[in-house]
Design an enzyme around this catalytic site. Structure first.
Site, mmCIF file in Angstrom:
data_model
loop_
_atom_site.group_PDB
_atom_site.id
_atom_site.type_symbol
_atom_site.label_atom_id
_atom_site.label_comp_id
_atom_site.label_asym_id
_atom_site.label_seq_id
_atom_site.Cartn_x
_atom_site.Cartn_y
_atom_site.Cartn_z
ATOM 1 N N ARG A 198 -22.110 7.978 -12.216
ATOM 2 C CA ARG A 198 -21.735 8.961 -11.194
ATOM 3 C C ARG A 198 -22.521 10.224 -11.491
ATOM 4 N NH1 ARG A 198 -20.015 5.571 -8.489
ATOM 5 N NH2 ARG A 198 -17.942 5.280 -7.596
ATOM 6 N N GLU A 203 -23.179 14.745 -4.128
ATOM 7 C CA GLU A 203 -23.610 13.852 -3.040
ATOM 8 C C GLU A 203 -22.981 14.291 -1.724
ATOM 9 O OE1 GLU A 203 -23.031 9.712 -4.046
ATOM 10 O OE2 GLU A 203 -24.078 9.968 -5.934
ATOM 11 N N HIS A 262 -27.722 6.258 -3.909
ATOM 12 C CA HIS A 262 -26.478 5.578 -4.307
ATOM 13 C C HIS A 262 -26.392 4.165 -3.696
ATOM 14 C CE1 HIS A 262 -22.108 6.430 -5.750
ATOM 15 N NE2 HIS A 262 -22.443 5.169 -5.958
HETATM 16 P P1 NAP Z 1 -15.878 -0.690 -16.544
HETATM 17 O O1 NAP Z 1 -15.993 -2.158 -16.725
HETATM 18 O O2 NAP Z 1 -14.534 -0.071 -16.546
HETATM 19 O O3 NAP Z 1 -16.818 0.009 -17.633
HETATM 20 C C1 NAP Z 1 -16.804 1.361 -17.928
HETATM 21 C C2 NAP Z 1 -17.117 1.509 -19.403
HETATM 22 O O4 NAP Z 1 -17.249 2.910 -19.686
HETATM 23 C C3 NAP Z 1 -16.034 0.969 -20.314
HETATM 24 O O5 NAP Z 1 -16.629 0.157 -21.296
HETATM 25 C C4 NAP Z 1 -15.421 2.203 -20.944
HETATM 26 O O6 NAP Z 1 -15.026 1.994 -22.294
HETATM 27 C C5 NAP Z 1 -16.592 3.155 -20.928
HETATM 28 N N1 NAP Z 1 -16.142 4.545 -21.021
HETATM 29 C C6 NAP Z 1 -15.123 5.148 -20.370
HETATM 30 N N2 NAP Z 1 -15.016 6.424 -20.750
HETATM 31 C C7 NAP Z 1 -15.987 6.632 -21.658
HETATM 32 C C8 NAP Z 1 -16.383 7.746 -22.426
HETATM 33 N N3 NAP Z 1 -15.733 8.923 -22.350
HETATM 34 N N4 NAP Z 1 -17.427 7.611 -23.276
HETATM 35 C C9 NAP Z 1 -18.067 6.426 -23.393
HETATM 36 N N5 NAP Z 1 -17.732 5.331 -22.678
HETATM 37 C C10 NAP Z 1 -16.706 5.433 -21.833
HETATM 38 O O7 NAP Z 1 -16.523 -0.271 -15.159
HETATM 39 P P2 NAP Z 1 -17.798 -0.899 -14.431
HETATM 40 O O8 NAP Z 1 -17.366 -1.910 -13.452
HETATM 41 O O9 NAP Z 1 -18.810 -1.253 -15.449
HETATM 42 O O10 NAP Z 1 -18.286 0.390 -13.606
HETATM 43 C C11 NAP Z 1 -18.628 1.576 -14.281
HETATM 44 C C12 NAP Z 1 -18.918 2.702 -13.323
HETATM 45 O O11 NAP Z 1 -20.164 2.495 -12.688
HETATM 46 C C13 NAP Z 1 -17.946 2.861 -12.151
HETATM 47 O O12 NAP Z 1 -16.775 3.530 -12.518
HETATM 48 C C14 NAP Z 1 -18.762 3.627 -11.147
HETATM 49 O O13 NAP Z 1 -18.578 5.011 -11.336
HETATM 50 C C15 NAP Z 1 -20.197 3.239 -11.491
HETATM 51 N N6 NAP Z 1 -20.818 2.387 -10.453
HETATM 52 C C16 NAP Z 1 -21.893 2.865 -9.791
HETATM 53 C C17 NAP Z 1 -22.503 2.083 -8.830
HETATM 54 C C18 NAP Z 1 -23.701 2.586 -8.087
HETATM 55 O O14 NAP Z 1 -23.836 2.250 -6.925
HETATM 56 N N7 NAP Z 1 -24.572 3.349 -8.709
HETATM 57 C C19 NAP Z 1 -22.015 0.803 -8.535
HETATM 58 C C20 NAP Z 1 -20.893 0.367 -9.220
HETATM 59 C C21 NAP Z 1 -20.302 1.177 -10.192
HETATM 60 P P3 NAP Z 1 -13.778 1.069 -22.715
HETATM 61 O O15 NAP Z 1 -14.249 -0.335 -22.490
HETATM 62 O O16 NAP Z 1 -13.544 1.382 -24.111
HETATM 63 O O17 NAP Z 1 -12.661 1.442 -21.784
HETATM 64 C C1 GLV Z 2 -20.229 2.413 -6.543
HETATM 65 O O1 GLV Z 2 -20.685 3.455 -6.873
HETATM 66 C C2 GLV Z 2 -18.986 1.896 -6.992
HETATM 67 O O2 GLV Z 2 -18.273 2.590 -7.723
HETATM 68 O O3 GLV Z 2 -18.682 0.741 -6.630
#
Ligand code: NAP
Ligand code: GLV
Length: 326
Positions: A237, A266, A284
């Site tokens: 983000r 954004e 994005h």
């Molecule tokens: P996820 O499986 O929940 O992974 C997030 C990871 O971040 C977890 O391993 C978590 O650790 C870690 N984390 C949380 N707080 C932290 C901190 N303070 N310091 C270090 N690590 C930390 O989520 P995901 O499905 O991978 O998605 C992650 C994020 O990507 C979403 O929340 C969204 O904002 C972003 N995203 C962006 C797009 C895009 O279009 N660019 C698309 C999809 C998602 P723990 O495992 O220990 O809880």
């Molecule tokens: C995209 O940014 C998502 O959080 O799915």
């Protein structure tokens, strides 16, 4: 029968599924609804399917006097006031898993584009033509294979990014809220405190959610720790990075390049980023493939249909609201 409001144009099959379940559906034919349009329609609505760019705050939730579920079209839910939703007994759902590999692909596309200067080279070719093969071209890049990748946030997407790194014979470091010992063993990943990861990595890919703890996780101090030859990729983000500090670091040559899919305000993009040739920018689009966006729509529709049928929805984010009236 219930009323479902969708804030964005939507695949016809998703709307058809809601209607086949007996619900009345409103969705714009093109584009998206404004906040005012959503606020006006909310009092009549039991379910809301919304975008991560819709600000679902307490004011909006409170307007939904009959609202039972908010299904966010995305995995990140930082656009939603979860505690207000929980207080009001409104279920919030998201769309994890189905977008993981697609988003990791985009992260890698950005990494490769920045390392091999693909966007600059394309821009120059269109503007000036192909001057013929030269031995030392203006777009000398850096190798990706065999170098050090640092993944920040080793969750679903971070792990998918790390797996790809192994395919490029990279040494892969990670920093996350908690250690992932099984993944360390399976993929040969090495845990590092954030500062060490930043100073050791050639490529840093940000994959955390946006939370109060990750806001400006990467600021001037952290950027200064990175190698001058390093490349920063943000697919998390925008506010995870202090954009002002990033522009300053890039201008000062403290960083080789950056590649960003997300921005601090954004849809605004910092004008400094637009001026820099060593920045790759995408609007994005991490999860934006036809197949993935369809799967995300299906998940949102399934969540709405479940809640309206009195069943616990898949991907419920605020578990505390279930069962309703508890
Ligand atoms: P996820 O499986 O929940 O992974 C997030 C990871 O971040 C977890 O391993 C978590 O650790 C870690 N984390 C949380 N707080 C932290 C901190 N303070 N310091 C270090 N690590 C930390 O989520 P995901 O499905 O991978 O998605 C992650 C994020 O990507 C979403 O929340 C969204 O904002 C972003 N995203 C962006 C797009 C895009 O279009 N660019 C698309 C999809 C998602 P723990 O495992 O220990 O809880
Ligand atoms: C995209 O940014 C998502 O959080 O799915």
């Amino acid at each position: 029968m219930a009323n479902v409001l969708v804030t964005t144009e939507m695949f016809p099959e998703a709307l058809a599924r809601l209607r086949a379940a007996g619900h009345q559906v409103q969705a714009p034919e093109k584009g998206r609804l404004s906040r005012e349009q959503v606020l006006r329609r909310l009092p009549e609505v039991e379910a809301l399917i919304c975008l991560l760019s819709d600000r679902v705050d307490e004011e909006l939730l409170a307007r939904g006097r009959r609202l039972r579920v908010v299904a966010n079209l995305g995995v990140g839910v930082d656009n939603i006031d979860l505690s207000a939703a929980t207080r009001l007994g409104i279920a919030v759902t998201n769309t994890p898993e189905v977008l993981t590999e697609t988003t990791a692909d985009l992260g890698w596309a950005l990494l490769m584009a920045a390392a091999r200067r693909i966007v600059e080279a394309d821009r120059d070719l269109r503007a000036h033509g192909f001057p013929g093969w030269t031995f030392i071209p203006p777009h000398l890049g850096v190798d990706v294979w065999g170098r050090t990748l640092g993944v920040v946030g080793l969750g679903r997407i971070g792990t998918a990014v790390a797996r790809r790194g192994k395919g490029f014979q990279m040494r892969v470091l990670y920093h996350s809220r908690s250690r992932k010992l099984e993944l360390e063993r399976e993929l040969g990943l090495e845990f590092r405190p954030l500062d060490e990861l930043l100073s050791e990595s050639d490529f840093v890919v940000l994959c955390t959610p946006l939370t109060p703890e990750t806001h400006h996780l990467i600021g001037a101090r952290e950027l200064a720790l990175m190698r001058r030859e390093a490349i920063l990729v943000n697919i998390a983000r925008g506010p995870v990075v202090d954009e002002e500090a990033l522009v300053a670091a890039l201008r000062a040559g403290e960083l080789r390049a950056a590649a960003l899919d997300v921005f601090e305000r954004e849809p605004e993009v910092h004008p400094g980023l637009l001026e820099l040739p060593n920045v790759v920018l995408t609007p994005h689009i991490g999860s934006a493939t036809g197949a993935t966006r369809r799967r995300m729509a299906e998940l949102a529709v399934e969540a709405v249909i479940s809640v309206l049928a009195g069943e616990k929805p898949p991907n419920l984010v605020n578990e505390e609201v279930w069962p309703p009236g508890n």
